[in-house]
Write an enzyme that holds these catalytic residues in place. Structure first.
Site, PDB file in Angstrom:
ATOM      1  N   GLY A 287       0.909  -1.102  -0.009  1.00  0.00           N
ATOM      2  CA  GLY A 287       0.159  -0.094  -0.051  1.00  0.00           C
ATOM      3  C   GLY A 287       0.781   1.127  -0.023  1.00  0.00           C
ATOM      4  O   GLY A 287       1.714   1.421   0.845  1.00  0.00           O
TER       5      GLY A 287
ATOM      6  N   THR B  28       5.388   1.669   5.680  1.00  0.00           N
ATOM      7  CA  THR B  28       4.050   1.256   6.084  1.00  0.00           C
ATOM      8  C   THR B  28       3.332   2.146   7.123  1.00  0.00           C
ATOM      9  O   THR B  28       3.854   2.571   8.026  1.00  0.00           O
ATOM     10  CB  THR B  28       3.829  -0.296   6.842  1.00  0.00           C
ATOM     11  OG1 THR B  28       2.429  -0.286   7.165  1.00  0.00           O
ATOM     12  CG2 THR B  28       4.710  -0.457   8.100  1.00  0.00           C
ATOM     13  N   ILE B  29       2.089   2.650   6.468  1.00  0.00           N
ATOM     14  CA  ILE B  29       1.196   3.426   7.335  1.00  0.00           C
ATOM     15  C   ILE B  29       0.675   2.535   8.689  1.00  0.00           C
ATOM     16  O   ILE B  29       0.576   3.141   9.908  1.00  0.00           O
ATOM     17  CB  ILE B  29      -0.122   4.116   6.923  1.00  0.00           C
ATOM     18  CG1 ILE B  29      -0.804   2.770   6.241  1.00  0.00           C
ATOM     19  CG2 ILE B  29       0.299   4.885   5.847  1.00  0.00           C
ATOM     20  CD1 ILE B  29      -2.405   3.364   5.842  1.00  0.00           C
ATOM     21  N   ASP B  30       0.804   1.317   8.861  1.00  0.00           N
ATOM     22  CA  ASP B  30       0.316   0.497   9.877  1.00  0.00           C
ATOM     23  C   ASP B  30       1.288   0.519  10.851  1.00  0.00           C
ATOM     24  O   ASP B  30       1.012   0.465  12.183  1.00  0.00           O
ATOM     25  CB  ASP B  30       0.178  -0.927   9.275  1.00  0.00           C
ATOM     26  CG  ASP B  30      -0.996  -0.980   8.441  1.00  0.00           C
ATOM     27  OD1 ASP B  30      -1.847  -0.277   8.359  1.00  0.00           O
ATOM     28  OD2 ASP B  30      -0.821  -2.234   7.574  1.00  0.00           O
TER      29      ASP B  30
ATOM     30  N   GLY C 204      -5.720  -0.110   9.177  1.00  0.00           N
ATOM     31  CA  GLY C 204      -5.135  -0.926  10.266  1.00  0.00           C
ATOM     32  C   GLY C 204      -5.863  -2.387  10.409  1.00  0.00           C
ATOM     33  O   GLY C 204      -6.580  -2.645  11.378  1.00  0.00           O
TER      34      GLY C 204
ATOM     35  N   GLU D  65     -10.285  -0.636  11.299  1.00  0.00           N
ATOM     36  CA  GLU D  65     -11.123  -1.556  10.016  1.00  0.00           C
ATOM     37  C   GLU D  65     -11.005  -2.975  10.554  1.00  0.00           C
ATOM     38  O   GLU D  65     -11.809  -3.652  10.392  1.00  0.00           O
ATOM     39  CB  GLU D  65     -10.387  -1.574   8.647  1.00  0.00           C
ATOM     40  CG  GLU D  65      -8.887  -1.640   8.566  1.00  0.00           C
ATOM     41  CD  GLU D  65      -8.574  -1.553   7.190  1.00  0.00           C
ATOM     42  OE1 GLU D  65      -9.354  -1.430   6.184  1.00  0.00           O
ATOM     43  OE2 GLU D  65      -7.380  -1.674   7.164  1.00  0.00           O
TER      44      GLU D  65
END
Lengths: 427, 427
Positions: free
Chosen positions: A16, A144-146, A192, A248
């Site tokens: 992503g 990663t944004i996570d 997430g 999410e």
């Protein structure tokens, strides 16, 4: 002393996109162009897929202005993919193809910007190269944004999603505050799938008791519908409005996705039951069970590409990670991901270190339990101390005469193919 | 010459918030404080509801800094509502109550910032005041992201949602471009229940053929599922990816909401069929009928409160409308809404005019057909010429040491009640 390794380099992006993955690419590219040992510099269209398909383009053919513009361009300008390779036994043909492409183009440096799956791929390519005696160096760049990679204090991409989403919560929290006589509950769905880092970061928006978000739910804490309804009722009674942030990927006590086990599941035209979003599910739940009007916002990919309000700290670190990956590789490092080490909170200072690819590949870092309060619905001072420095500053962007941002795009001058098309055994 | 009218003033906000409705409030407040004939200045909590409930607060008690900070604070700081009053016969008791409150507090000026329902309310209060011989002036201030008010070239709030949403489309368009091998279709749901002004504004994002959005669907053009699928297939074949923007209120040939007539409708716990969002519906449709992976973003209230990337042009005009409303009222105007008149496109120049409240109350301005191309899925040069000037410039915001915006909040010093509580006949 490590011998100098002359040859070509390839850089790829995976998974992503984020607001700052191009800043990392910019760091890799600008540093590579400065290093005399790196001759040709290629971009791989769509991550590892581009390497397998020998689909490369010439980064030396791109203008300095385009390359500099990567720092203010969101998403993955080189092209990304979601393509998970298996182990060295079952997918051996693909790893061998990667090496074959590297040999054909004398690629001696591989910079892979991605998450743990990408680090896993990079690790296996590295192991196969060692097995086969191909002199080669691979260094990973975290993305990663996570924010759930192990071996690094935090991940480039996280600070920007945190800043943007916390801001969106502040702004829409004011909407709920103004409209409480009509819409009393707002539910915002944060990305997430497995960890609550992103949802928890929105807690930064709450400077005062009355500020949004009033309730945060993360996947690390099993979700209970009953407790959720009680929480919403309590806040509504106290403040007259409720702002909820949910990851999410919320799961229940049995580890099953909450949005999957509901009577409100839609049935599609073929009779399949469809999994809707968790925010929509909770919105309906509030309206049905509590009887107050609710609405939901699902920012989706907007949150991971919001360069127009990205974190300068995050972007600068992303750039530095890319730059350092090249320096380390040229100096002899291979089989590692560059990582961010926090040296100080106030003033905030970080340094770049190294984490073994294999370690990053197999780990996942959950949100620590003590970053949330006892109820698990608000962040603690520890979380604030951790996340706050990461959202400082804004990324300068280019804005055109038409009032909208200007992004760069590569012209993608194709590198001539030297091999026959790849026909794998599987997939 | 009009005689000077001395007395108190009340300002109220109504309907869905915007990024710049507080800029209008700031214009009203700062100008009122400069006008000697206006003595006390009150805010009405939650629009007309606050007036009916005699729930007023003292704006002179707020600091100059708080009032100035309204220009960088989104949503409706005075408090808003959705409360539609009927006609002067059926809801006469409520209109009379409004006048009763005005008389009790010697309120001679009423500034109502809102959309056509609010202008309707203002108009009826004005007519009743005239009937009853209560000397009083009401001037409306236009506000709606929907941009569908008649009597004005455009509406404060629109330029900011246009700028933010076009930017979000540019950013997420790059996401789809990078991820097309995995997620080839993105659908973004724009607000706009009855008109396509907002969705159409995202067309500004498309500077080049390949840029998002590739397809735009608005409520003014009846939606056909078959044509939509054909459109998506065609763009996918040509570009390998598709970015779609849809207005939330799409209707079919019969004028029925598209999202309401589907087999994919969820059934809730009580057996009621639930209306989901149009974007989610279309996402499922693409996956089922075309067999390519799709995703959707529903920004919801984020789009109307995004002060962090609002249009300076829009904000300045919103302020000017508030300021002019006061000047006109003090000079004798009543029963009008201030309006924006475009004097020139290049360079862009606008002036403030007046439109009769009754005219605004009963109208709705659809997107002109020639602002879209023959297929109805792309904007034309006419739309670009119309919308482009409205998104120029950025609103300066206050950012705290923690890297997040700082908004103001009124302390709300309550004006002592002088009347008994209102007990209406209905509602």
């Amino acid at each position: 002393m490590i011998e100098q390794l002359h040859g070509n380099a390839v850089v790829a992006q995976s998974g992503g996109p984020t607001s700052v993955i191009n800043a990392s690419a910019c760091g890799v590219i600008q540093e590579s162009l400065r290093q005399g040992v790196i001759e040709q510099l290629y971009g791989a269209n769509n991550g590892i897929l581009g390497i397998i398909q020998e689909d490369l383009f010439d980064l030396r053919a791109e203008s300095a202005d385009t390359i500099a513009g990567l720092r203010s361009t969101p998403s993955a300008a080189i092209g990304s993919c979601r393509y998970k390779l298996g182990d060295l036994v079952n997918d051996r043909d693909k790893y061998q193809r990667v090496l074959e492409v590297f040999r054909a183009h004398n690629i001696r440096y591989f910079f892979y910007i991605g998450g743990n799956d990408s680090m896993d791929t990079a690790d296996k390519v590295n192991r196969l190269a060692t097995e086969e005696g191909y002199e080669f160096r691979v260094v990973g760049v975290p993305k990663t944004i996570d924010n759930d990679l192990v071996g690094t204090d935090h991940c480039p991409g996280y600070g920007s999603v945190a800043k943007y989403l916390a801001t969106a919560v502040m702004e829409t929290g004011r909407d709920t505050e103004a409209m409480y006589t009509f819409d009393a509950v707002t539910i915002l769905e944060a990305m997430g799938r497995n960890t609550g880092w992103i949802a928890a970061a929105t807690g930064l928006a709450r400077r005062h008791e009355e500020d949004a978000p009033h309730l945060i739910y993360v996947p690390e804490i099993p979700f209970s519908v009953e407790r959720f309804l009680a929480d919403v009722r309590e806040v509504h009674r106290r403040l007259g409005r409720v702002f909820v942030v949910v990851s999410e990927g919320l799961v229940d006590e049995k580890g099953e996705y909450v949005a999957a086990q509901t009577d409100t599941l839609a049935t599609d035209a073929f009779g399949h039951r469809q999994l809707g979003g968790i925010a929509e599910f909770l919105q309906r739940l509030v309206e049905q069970e509590i009887g107050i009007k609710a609405r939901y916002n699902k920012l989706g990919t907007c949150q991971r590409n919001a360069i127009h309000f990205a974190s300068r700290t995050d972007s600068d670190e992303a750039y530095r990670c890319g730059q350092e990956a090249v320096r380390r590789a040229v100096a002899g490092t291979s089989g590692f991901m560059v990582s961010l080490m926090r040296e100080s909170d106030q003033p905030y200072r970080s340094a770049v270190g190294l984490a073994p690819l294999a370690e990053v590949a197999n780990g996942i870092k959950p949100l620590p339990r003590d970053y949330l309060d006892v109820a698990g619905t608000q962040i603690t001072a520890a979380m604030r101390q951790y996340a706050s420095p990461l959202v400082i500053g804004e990324v300068p962007i280019r804005i055109g005469a038409d009032g909208l941002p200007e992004f760069v795009r590569f012209q993608r001058q194709r590198v001539p193919r030297k091999l026959a098309a790849f026909i794998g055994r599987s997939k």
